[in-house]
Motif scaffolding. Sequence first.
Motif, PDB file in Angstrom:
ATOM      1  N   MET A  84       0.825  -1.207   0.000  1.00  0.00           N
ATOM      2  CA  MET A  84       0.000   0.000   0.000  1.00  0.00           C
ATOM      3  C   MET A  84       0.860   1.258   0.000  1.00  0.00           C
ATOM      4  O   MET A  84       2.071   1.209   0.200  1.00  0.00           O
ATOM      5  CB  MET A  84      -0.944  -0.002   1.203  1.00  0.00           C
ATOM      6  CG  MET A  84      -0.277  -0.082   2.561  1.00  0.00           C
ATOM      7  SD  MET A  84       0.182   1.560   3.175  1.00  0.00           S
ATOM      8  CE  MET A  84       1.701   1.201   4.037  1.00  0.00           C
ATOM      9  N   ALA A  85       0.179   2.417  -0.201  1.00  0.00           N
ATOM     10  CA  ALA A  85       0.803   3.740  -0.103  1.00  0.00           C
ATOM     11  C   ALA A  85       0.015   4.544   0.927  1.00  0.00           C
ATOM     12  O   ALA A  85      -1.202   4.692   0.807  1.00  0.00           O
ATOM     13  CB  ALA A  85       0.777   4.451  -1.459  1.00  0.00           C
ATOM     14  N   GLN A  86       0.736   5.062   1.942  1.00  0.00           N
ATOM     15  CA  GLN A  86       0.059   5.771   3.039  1.00  0.00           C
ATOM     16  C   GLN A  86       0.303   7.270   2.962  1.00  0.00           C
ATOM     17  O   GLN A  86       1.386   7.731   2.576  1.00  0.00           O
ATOM     18  CB  GLN A  86       0.536   5.237   4.392  1.00  0.00           C
ATOM     19  CG  GLN A  86      -0.290   5.738   5.570  1.00  0.00           C
ATOM     20  CD  GLN A  86      -0.010   4.950   6.844  1.00  0.00           C
ATOM     21  OE1 GLN A  86       0.372   3.775   6.802  1.00  0.00           O
ATOM     22  NE2 GLN A  86      -0.221   5.594   7.975  1.00  0.00           N
ATOM     23  N   PHE A  87      -0.702   8.005   3.412  1.00  0.00           N
ATOM     24  CA  PHE A  87      -0.703   9.448   3.179  1.00  0.00           C
ATOM     25  C   PHE A  87      -1.637  10.128   4.193  1.00  0.00           C
ATOM     26  O   PHE A  87      -2.482   9.497   4.805  1.00  0.00           O
ATOM     27  CB  PHE A  87      -1.224   9.700   1.756  1.00  0.00           C
ATOM     28  CG  PHE A  87      -1.533  11.124   1.435  1.00  0.00           C
ATOM     29  CD1 PHE A  87      -0.528  12.002   1.083  1.00  0.00           C
ATOM     30  CD2 PHE A  87      -2.836  11.587   1.490  1.00  0.00           C
ATOM     31  CE1 PHE A  87      -0.820  13.328   0.786  1.00  0.00           C
ATOM     32  CE2 PHE A  87      -3.137  12.901   1.199  1.00  0.00           C
ATOM     33  CZ  PHE A  87      -2.117  13.773   0.849  1.00  0.00           C
ATOM     34  N   GLY A  88      -1.450  11.459   4.406  1.00  0.00           N
ATOM     35  CA  GLY A  88      -2.415  12.219   5.190  1.00  0.00           C
ATOM     36  C   GLY A  88      -1.918  12.810   6.492  1.00  0.00           C
ATOM     37  O   GLY A  88      -2.709  13.400   7.227  1.00  0.00           O
ATOM     38  N   CYS A  89      -0.609  12.703   6.787  1.00  0.00           N
ATOM     39  CA  CYS A  89      -0.078  13.282   8.024  1.00  0.00           C
ATOM     40  C   CYS A  89       0.364  14.727   7.784  1.00  0.00           C
ATOM     41  O   CYS A  89       1.116  15.002   6.842  1.00  0.00           O
ATOM     42  CB  CYS A  89       1.111  12.467   8.527  1.00  0.00           C
ATOM     43  SG  CYS A  89       1.926  13.211   9.962  1.00  0.00           S
ATOM     44  N   PRO A  90      -0.049  15.665   8.641  1.00  0.00           N
ATOM     45  CA  PRO A  90       0.349  17.069   8.436  1.00  0.00           C
ATOM     46  C   PRO A  90       1.849  17.304   8.539  1.00  0.00           C
ATOM     47  O   PRO A  90       2.373  18.238   7.919  1.00  0.00           O
ATOM     48  CB  PRO A  90      -0.412  17.817   9.540  1.00  0.00           C
ATOM     49  CG  PRO A  90      -0.743  16.786  10.564  1.00  0.00           C
ATOM     50  CD  PRO A  90      -0.936  15.517   9.816  1.00  0.00           C
ATOM     51  N   PHE A  91       2.537  16.425   9.280  1.00  0.00           N
ATOM     52  CA  PHE A  91       3.997  16.597   9.391  1.00  0.00           C
ATOM     53  C   PHE A  91       4.717  16.244   8.098  1.00  0.00           C
ATOM     54  O   PHE A  91       5.884  16.573   7.915  1.00  0.00           O
ATOM     55  CB  PHE A  91       4.551  15.744  10.535  1.00  0.00           C
ATOM     56  CG  PHE A  91       4.032  16.149  11.894  1.00  0.00           C
ATOM     57  CD1 PHE A  91       4.169  17.452  12.358  1.00  0.00           C
ATOM     58  CD2 PHE A  91       3.410  15.229  12.719  1.00  0.00           C
ATOM     59  CE1 PHE A  91       3.700  17.833  13.605  1.00  0.00           C
ATOM     60  CE2 PHE A  91       2.938  15.593  13.972  1.00  0.00           C
ATOM     61  CZ  PHE A  91       3.074  16.902  14.417  1.00  0.00           C
ATOM     62  N   SER A  92       3.992  15.587   7.177  1.00  0.00           N
ATOM     63  CA  SER A  92       4.626  15.183   5.918  1.00  0.00           C
ATOM     64  C   SER A  92       4.746  16.341   4.928  1.00  0.00           C
ATOM     65  O   SER A  92       5.237  16.141   3.816  1.00  0.00           O
ATOM     66  CB  SER A  92       3.837  14.040   5.271  1.00  0.00           C
ATOM     67  OG  SER A  92       2.600  14.508   4.773  1.00  0.00           O
TER      68      SER A  92
ATOM     69  N   GLU B  81      -9.788   5.625 -11.479  1.00  0.00           N
ATOM     70  CA  GLU B  81      -8.814   5.920 -12.534  1.00  0.00           C
ATOM     71  C   GLU B  81      -7.445   6.153 -11.902  1.00  0.00           C
ATOM     72  O   GLU B  81      -7.353   6.761 -10.833  1.00  0.00           O
ATOM     73  CB  GLU B  81      -9.210   7.182 -13.316  1.00  0.00           C
ATOM     74  CG  GLU B  81     -10.478   7.081 -14.115  1.00  0.00           C
ATOM     75  CD  GLU B  81     -10.791   8.376 -14.873  1.00  0.00           C
ATOM     76  OE1 GLU B  81      -9.819   9.096 -15.222  1.00  0.00           O
ATOM     77  OE2 GLU B  81     -11.979   8.672 -15.080  1.00  0.00           O
ATOM     78  N   GLY B  82      -6.402   5.655 -12.582  1.00  0.00           N
ATOM     79  CA  GLY B  82      -5.036   5.925 -12.125  1.00  0.00           C
ATOM     80  C   GLY B  82      -4.473   4.922 -11.145  1.00  0.00           C
ATOM     81  O   GLY B  82      -3.505   5.235 -10.431  1.00  0.00           O
ATOM     82  N   PHE B  83      -5.031   3.712 -11.112  1.00  0.00           N
ATOM     83  CA  PHE B  83      -4.495   2.699 -10.194  1.00  0.00           C
ATOM     84  C   PHE B  83      -3.013   2.441 -10.471  1.00  0.00           C
ATOM     85  O   PHE B  83      -2.213   2.243  -9.537  1.00  0.00           O
ATOM     86  CB  PHE B  83      -5.281   1.395 -10.324  1.00  0.00           C
ATOM     87  CG  PHE B  83      -4.732   0.264  -9.496  1.00  0.00           C
ATOM     88  CD1 PHE B  83      -4.933   0.214  -8.127  1.00  0.00           C
ATOM     89  CD2 PHE B  83      -3.978  -0.754 -10.088  1.00  0.00           C
ATOM     90  CE1 PHE B  83      -4.419  -0.825  -7.358  1.00  0.00           C
ATOM     91  CE2 PHE B  83      -3.456  -1.794  -9.332  1.00  0.00           C
ATOM     92  CZ  PHE B  83      -3.684  -1.831  -7.964  1.00  0.00           C
ATOM     93  N   GLU B  84      -2.642   2.477 -11.752  1.00  0.00           N
ATOM     94  CA  GLU B  84      -1.248   2.200 -12.106  1.00  0.00           C
ATOM     95  C   GLU B  84      -0.303   3.264 -11.536  1.00  0.00           C
ATOM     96  O   GLU B  84       0.870   2.977 -11.243  1.00  0.00           O
ATOM     97  CB  GLU B  84      -1.088   2.100 -13.636  1.00  0.00           C
ATOM     98  CG  GLU B  84      -1.263   3.392 -14.422  1.00  0.00           C
ATOM     99  CD  GLU B  84      -2.715   3.849 -14.571  1.00  0.00           C
ATOM    100  OE1 GLU B  84      -2.934   4.953 -15.107  1.00  0.00           O
ATOM    101  OE2 GLU B  84      -3.617   3.096 -14.153  1.00  0.00           O
ATOM    102  N   ILE B  85      -0.812   4.473 -11.348  1.00  0.00           N
ATOM    103  CA  ILE B  85       0.011   5.535 -10.760  1.00  0.00           C
ATOM    104  C   ILE B  85       0.273   5.242  -9.286  1.00  0.00           C
ATOM    105  O   ILE B  85       1.395   5.388  -8.793  1.00  0.00           O
ATOM    106  CB  ILE B  85      -0.676   6.906 -10.935  1.00  0.00           C
ATOM    107  CG1 ILE B  85      -0.667   7.283 -12.415  1.00  0.00           C
ATOM    108  CG2 ILE B  85       0.019   7.980 -10.102  1.00  0.00           C
ATOM    109  CD1 ILE B  85      -1.483   8.512 -12.747  1.00  0.00           C
ATOM    110  N   VAL B  86      -0.760   4.830  -8.572  1.00  0.00           N
ATOM    111  CA  VAL B  86      -0.578   4.478  -7.152  1.00  0.00           C
ATOM    112  C   VAL B  86       0.383   3.295  -7.030  1.00  0.00           C
ATOM    113  O   VAL B  86       1.256   3.272  -6.151  1.00  0.00           O
ATOM    114  CB  VAL B  86      -1.929   4.148  -6.496  1.00  0.00           C
ATOM    115  CG1 VAL B  86      -1.721   3.693  -5.054  1.00  0.00           C
ATOM    116  CG2 VAL B  86      -2.851   5.351  -6.532  1.00  0.00           C
ATOM    117  N   LYS B  87       0.230   2.329  -7.910  1.00  0.00           N
ATOM    118  CA  LYS B  87       1.128   1.174  -7.885  1.00  0.00           C
ATOM    119  C   LYS B  87       2.570   1.631  -8.125  1.00  0.00           C
ATOM    120  O   LYS B  87       3.511   1.145  -7.462  1.00  0.00           O
ATOM    121  CB  LYS B  87       0.704   0.165  -8.953  1.00  0.00           C
ATOM    122  CG  LYS B  87       1.370  -1.204  -8.838  1.00  0.00           C
ATOM    123  CD  LYS B  87       0.689  -2.193  -9.775  1.00  0.00           C
ATOM    124  CE  LYS B  87       1.302  -3.579  -9.608  1.00  0.00           C
ATOM    125  NZ  LYS B  87       2.717  -3.659 -10.007  1.00  0.00           N
ATOM    126  N   ALA B  88       2.770   2.573  -9.048  1.00  0.00           N
ATOM    127  CA  ALA B  88       4.121   3.092  -9.321  1.00  0.00           C
ATOM    128  C   ALA B  88       4.675   3.837  -8.112  1.00  0.00           C
ATOM    129  O   ALA B  88       5.882   3.768  -7.830  1.00  0.00           O
ATOM    130  CB  ALA B  88       4.081   4.005 -10.547  1.00  0.00           C
TER     131      ALA B  88
END
Length: 293
Positions: A156-164, A262-269
Amino acid sequence: MAKPVALTACAAAAAVAVASAGGAFAVGSFSAPHPLISVERVLQTSAAGHLQSPARSSTDVASADVCAVVAAAAAITAAGLRRAKRRHGAAVAATARGARTTLRANPTAIFETTMGTVKAEIFLKEMPLTASNFIDLVETGYYNGFHFHRVIPNFMAQFGCPFSKDPRSPRAGTGGPKDGTSFKVTGGEYDGKTITRKNGGNIPDEFVSKISNSPGTLSMANTGSPNSGGSQFFLNVVNNDFLDFFNPKTPSKHPVFGKITEGFEIVKAITETRTMNDAPVKPVQMVSITIQR
């Protein structure tokens, strides 16, 4: 003794009363009632005198008292028709409102990243509290400028922390919205209610719809403790059903609230970029997220 009144005059008056409510009235002598006829027919024949007997026999003439009874019956009929029309109108309006609710599509989130555009359906109908929280954060610009802080290939790809916002911050992955911020829920148990984020910007767990952590789904991140999800989420690139809250074989409880369209391949990349401590060596930024309804 009451003065005789032509029955056709009573009938015409009764027909007018009924017609005003959109109906029709039965006209005929007391001895042999005629079928239902329209008010136009009653008035036309009455005006021409065709409903009156040339001999004006007793069967064709009624007393004023009888005429009053006829008129009263017509008034009752008219009132009943008006009530029926109102009920019908209310039922049609309710059906239309239900149809609008049923046919309204879930919103779409458009993710503009430095590696490309991704679109996802947000399950507002299925997961109203979690989706409403996400939509509120998006529409207040909360996520804009954050970076993916944890990516793992075949996971997976994780996201959403303000410190990032600082892609090199050692605190990336530990933050959430400010305590005391709030949002209004659309649909479900909390429909119309305002939820206040607390204990690190967290919201109540929503274990309602049993949607599996399948490839392409968006799922809430948490610490493993109850009610510890806030703004962080991850995008699954493989089947991760061991994260399902309804899977009895695992303690993990991560509710799904959307799916990539749309764009699943982008997340996979993104998950396959070179990393250091699970963070992309070349930062991948979320330029913006918008909601399309």
